[in-house]
Write an enzyme that holds these catalytic residues in place. Structure first.
Site, PDB file in Angstrom:
ATOM      1  N   LEU E  51       0.811  -1.225   0.000  1.00 53.25           N
ATOM      2  CA  LEU E  51       0.000   0.000   0.000  1.00 53.25           C
ATOM      3  C   LEU E  51       0.842   1.271   0.000  1.00 53.25           C
ATOM      4  CD1 LEU E  51      -2.738  -1.104   2.568  1.00 53.25           C
ATOM      5  CD2 LEU E  51      -3.069  -0.783   0.112  1.00 53.25           C
ATOM      6  N   GLY E  71      -6.866  -3.452   4.623  1.00 50.02           N
ATOM      7  CA  GLY E  71      -5.416  -3.495   4.578  1.00 50.02           C
ATOM      8  C   GLY E  71      -4.744  -2.594   5.595  1.00 50.02           C
ATOM      9  N   SER E 110     -11.679   1.618  13.715  1.00 49.04           N
ATOM     10  CA  SER E 110     -11.544   0.737  14.880  1.00 49.04           C
ATOM     11  C   SER E 110     -12.112   1.381  16.134  1.00 49.04           C
ATOM     12  CB  SER E 110     -10.060   0.444  15.095  1.00 49.04           C
ATOM     13  OG  SER E 110      -9.848  -0.154  16.350  1.00 49.04           O
ATOM     14  N   TYR E 135      -1.806   2.925  16.923  1.00 45.97           N
ATOM     15  CA  TYR E 135      -2.722   2.306  15.964  1.00 45.97           C
ATOM     16  C   TYR E 135      -4.045   3.073  15.927  1.00 45.97           C
ATOM     17  CZ  TYR E 135      -6.329  -0.915  14.383  1.00 45.97           C
ATOM     18  OH  TYR E 135      -7.410  -1.468  13.757  1.00 45.97           O
ATOM     19  N   SER E 164     -14.822  -6.340  17.597  1.00 48.15           N
ATOM     20  CA  SER E 164     -13.998  -7.561  17.543  1.00 48.15           C
ATOM     21  C   SER E 164     -14.674  -8.513  16.582  1.00 48.15           C
ATOM     22  CB  SER E 164     -13.908  -8.208  18.939  1.00 48.15           C
ATOM     23  OG  SER E 164     -13.470  -7.281  19.906  1.00 48.15           O
ATOM     24  N   CYS E 165     -14.213  -8.531  15.337  1.00 48.16           N
ATOM     25  CA  CYS E 165     -14.852  -9.356  14.315  1.00 48.16           C
ATOM     26  C   CYS E 165     -14.108 -10.678  14.226  1.00 48.16           C
ATOM     27  CB  CYS E 165     -14.880  -8.612  12.973  1.00 48.16           C
ATOM     28  SG  CYS E 165     -16.045  -9.350  11.798  1.00 48.16           S
TER      29      CYS E 165
END
Lengths: 266, 266, 266, 266, 266, 266
Positions: E51, E71, E110, E135, E164-165
């Site tokens: 990327l 990504g 997120s 992050y 939380s997947c």
């Protein structure tokens, strides 16, 4: 600043008070009313006009690049009269403006759109409407109509909810609602000077100690009223008894209007 | 303005400071405390009274058309003492007022009802309560009691959350919480002058540069404090070290009260 | 889940209804009241206790890791009785909890903390208090006390504003305020199961069609009430006339409590 | 007040303007830039530093107990340059501060974090971000980074969203966004003087009549700007035509930045 | 529905889980990652891509009319790595989209953008950011970048703050944050089906009993998650001890991330 | 439940659809329109009436204890027609109701009072008005008039902002705005059953997945719509192309009405 400013309702109480000062804002002032307009100053044009006559209103608006719309009924009255002047008349004005280049409009709305709030409540422009009579309802109509022309056609309007624009306060409630002529004139200046106006609600009130209304949402206009009804308190207290806490004059922001009956049609 | 104003807690620090000035507001000032009341001025009546004595409180209130209630415990203390003075005592006062014509009441509430907010938070009157000790909890009780008498019986009360009403600020926190005597007196005037009071929360604080509290909801009362603790800053900085950022004095609006222990009953 | 759960007010109406089901939550259930507690089950301990006796309350709390506090006065009464049970008694409970390891507390607060809101208003937990009587005021005190112990000492409490926790609704207002026993038991489970509780206000009401209260602020507890008073409507309408729109029962969330007088002391 | 205050971006326009006045706040002023810093006053230390060099930044910060961070790119530019100066550079600054005793930081954020709000909207600090270009996005990054260091490590930062800090307004939009040097210096004083700062958003704007932004959430800092761009209006109107209502300069708070293209990389 | 949907991060945990199901939404699915992409299905195109390589990203995006962007780095890491993948990489993606017809984007943001809120707080999309690490800060950057491209160029993006997947919750916090794969797939469908998307924040979470997040602002998308982490509670309680009330896992919405250190660069 | 329910606009599309079901709510249903009313059922009374005829409207209302007012113009039209039916006609209805015992009124307001909000905005009842044409403005008038009669005289009205009440949705926008006949009938039941109604705004919409409007403020009415336009999606997608994101049909809540011209008077 403006080429030609139209003042409607120029023969009414407020119209007569501000008319002599409008030369600050425009080269030509077109004054209009359904009633006699008196002597005409060199910078003025006088046009007798019934707002319920659509063709006449279109002629009235033509050539103007700003409008201060004080015209129409300004107290409680029979509904048929209010419909003609404040509902059909206002529609005529906006249709004329749409056809004639969309001059910026100052619409004299009223505190009677929210008259049923209590005097111990603090309001900003987002407070839901609580009109106190047919007159107040007609002003709610006017605000909605102006908003629609703004969203649909880009017509800019200042929705000025006038408190009590008079020489001086004449009862206790007006210590909160009074707007001096000079503060109103300054507001007119801010409205026509702003690069972008939009379609905001503006509380038309001086910097009174006991004010109820919050104009911070329109700080971008730069209006800072300078007068304060408090300086008339002593005089008022000397001449008038204080109202009881539950008198409409002390209880509701709309004061006595909340007690007006619906006027009989004939 | 008033015929007879009752001042409770007249022998306390704040009571002594404002007592000499109350003649502005009333023909007669009835001063009261559980402690000695000193010399009595011509316009005054002095009444020794224990607030936990219901019958005595009723006599105290009889004939008054306004009450400034500073009485009771005003710092952290044993719960049994707080119950007697601030809970039972307050109930006695409201029952007496109900029986004696519902004179308007100024209730000295406190910033310690919200003492656990941080000093970098800005509060208006709708902020949920966060009391910082038993004293603060008793003031929450008082606000709730006053509100109930208002809703149920129409008794009007000003819930004044006093910051630090003193000669001048004596620590850094008081640069934010200080209220001058003169501003408090002006507030008393506004409260008893208003045609309609309701039962509002009012932050009792001067126009300090570093204030935390927003009184715009009570703009209708017309109180505009004139003093500003900032003029004492230089003097304070010269005499006191700045608190650490995490010292309770700098962290919480209630300051040191947040650190007070629960007092032992014995 | 818990070792020993204390149930106060176990001999009251609500206490008797939920007591048999508390074994779901704890190995041992300590039931307590000032009144007779009846037969004691094998998993139970019965303790007679007057909440106004601080030493007795401390013994009562010792060894418990959870408390469901239903004790005290639960209707309008003389203030002296309310002070003893709901004000001094609650202080005793929190002092005991502070000394005995801070077991999590479910405090039975009440809709009468906000009883003067109208039934056409929708409330969340941040709505300012509007108690409808001395009982409601004592519950406001209780919420403030619990909040202070949380801020100052970390004591966790669920402030459950119970609507009408009964077998079934017995008047029209309860179609809005009813909470089934089973929903209340599920709530008790959520409160003691949550890793972190804090000190939230929770509306104690089933999933009634005509509910007024919004629990979304406590979605983290995971309580989803399953019952709905609507299934009792037909039965109710068959047996009771509909109240007039301005009857207190139809006007205020607190219903008839808003009309209760202040009880005479003797 | 401070021992050693670090000024980054000292060779930029704003840096040069305030640099001579920083001796009010600190015994020593360490001035820094990637560009030449000119003559050094006796109370100053000059350090050439590239913010993208982590080790150099750590040396730069060492020994300072306050930082005014004006460094980095302050207009729209190629993303690669913005990343180096405003993203990596800012990270380096916060890592250095974390290692060197967490001196309080004033971070020069920007109105371009919210540039896509219209000029007829009134904003407080809680308004969601609407950046108007890559520069504005980098300032959003900076605010988020500062917030994270505050929550995680207790690092205090003032996030000052500077409007237009210049000698005087040079277009119509700046009548709303202008901040005088003197008002900025007063703000610097308030930020480093406050016992507790936290990590607030502050609108960096003078007391202009036509301001858009509301600082009441940071009243605890005690900043009361004294200047007003209005005094430059006449001069401006004499020299510049008024923008059209739909010109970006009149429509958006970010003005012309909303029209900037994304800069090509090479 | 779509001609060609691009999935970035297709070799990551979440990418691998949803990849097999994307044929529901598009004729062709272009899967991409910096890592090996495994076997390629008939409806798929596989493209290895870094990327941070702008030209490669432009080729990657060309011909796609929808993008699910998973990504980049998805846990705390060294800042230099985060800058390359999540900051420069995201800029590359948006520049490529701008050049290639502005395909609608689902951006995997997120919960770590708001990780420092406590678990007893209920959030909607307007809550100010409180990221819990580098992050999380990079995701704040991404949301700001997407918003700017929306305001400036009309690029539509769904900012999905994924909880939380995973297959199922694996700790107590995930009982609140879990999103099932099936619910995520349904959300993808809603996002690409909506006639108008805008640039909304969406909480990526199933209909868990103990959820913290409120999606009512995006009701117009029609997403109604069907799964509920509660069905895994018993299994979880059987295998894991309950966290202490002040453990980061129980205290903060971001859980353990709030405790992650800043990663050393070398 | 009611003795005699008046249905105005009974010959219009919506009137014809609900008319056969109104026997659930009243012993007698008085159906009225300016147009032919067709066959009359045993429980019905049919009255031809022009709403602009005040005397006729008074007769129409006499003897009714409930009104469902669907009468008047329900699409964009010439202003003169809207004034007669929706402004003068509504005034006549309220004057008649005031004279005839104030039967409770359901006023068919419209989503066109707020049609200029975008479809990605979520609204509750407090959102300021943004009408999308003269028809919408007339409904704003109606809401204001009803509110005034409520505040001044206690007249109760349900202001039902009907979305699209039809057999089924016939375009994409109606997937959000559709209200089934059965849900509307259930709402009528709730409105006339509630002990106290007040004067609330109610969004007239089924439980559609992609709804925009929030009715939680009127949870006290107990209306839980059961239908969901989503079940018509497949059929709709099979027959109609999806609108472009910037088509008025996809952009604005009012859909195509926002594009209607002002109708010429002749």
């Amino acid at each position: 600043m403006l080429k030609r400013l139209l003042l409607t309702g120029a023969a009414g109480g407020l119209g007569r008070a501000i008319r002599p000062h409008l030369a600050r804002f425009a080269e030509t002032v077109r004054v209009s009313d359904i009633a006699d307009l008196g002597a005409v100053a060199p910078h003025e044009e006088a046009v007798r006009c019934d707002l319920s006559d659509a063709a006449a209103v279109r002629d009235l608006v033509a050539g103007c690049d700003g409008i201060v719309h004080l015209g129409g009924i300004s107290v409680e009255d029979k509904f048929s009269k209010i419909v003609g002047a404040n509902i059909v008349g206002l529609y005529n004005l906006y249709e004329a403006a749409r056809a004639e280049g969309q001059p910026r409009i100052l619409f004299a709305s009223s505190n009677h759109t929210i008259g049923f709030y209590r005097q111990d409540e603090h309001l900003d422009a987002a407070a839901p409407l609580r009109p106190d009579g047919l007159y107040g309802v007609s002003k709610c109509f006017g605000e909605a109509l102006a908003r629609m022309y703004f969203e649909k056609f880009g017509q800019e309007t200042a929705l000025v909810r006038i408190g009590s624009c008079m020489e001086k306060p004449t009862n206790y409630r007006m210590l909160s609602t009074w707007m001096s002529y000079e503060d109103f004139l300054a507001l007119i200046g801010c409205i026509f000077r702003a690069p972008r106006l939009g379609c905001p609600v503006i509380w038309g009130v001086s910097d009174n100690d006991t004010r109820w209304w919050d104009n911070s949402a329109v700080s971008y206009l730069g209006w800072r009223p300078r007068d304060n009804a408090e300086r008339f308190r002593a005089e008022l207290e000397a001449s008038l008894p204080r109202p009881a806490p539950d008198a409409p004059m002390a209880l509701y922001q709309g004061g006595q209007f909340t007690q007006d009956p619906i006027f009989e049609e004939k």
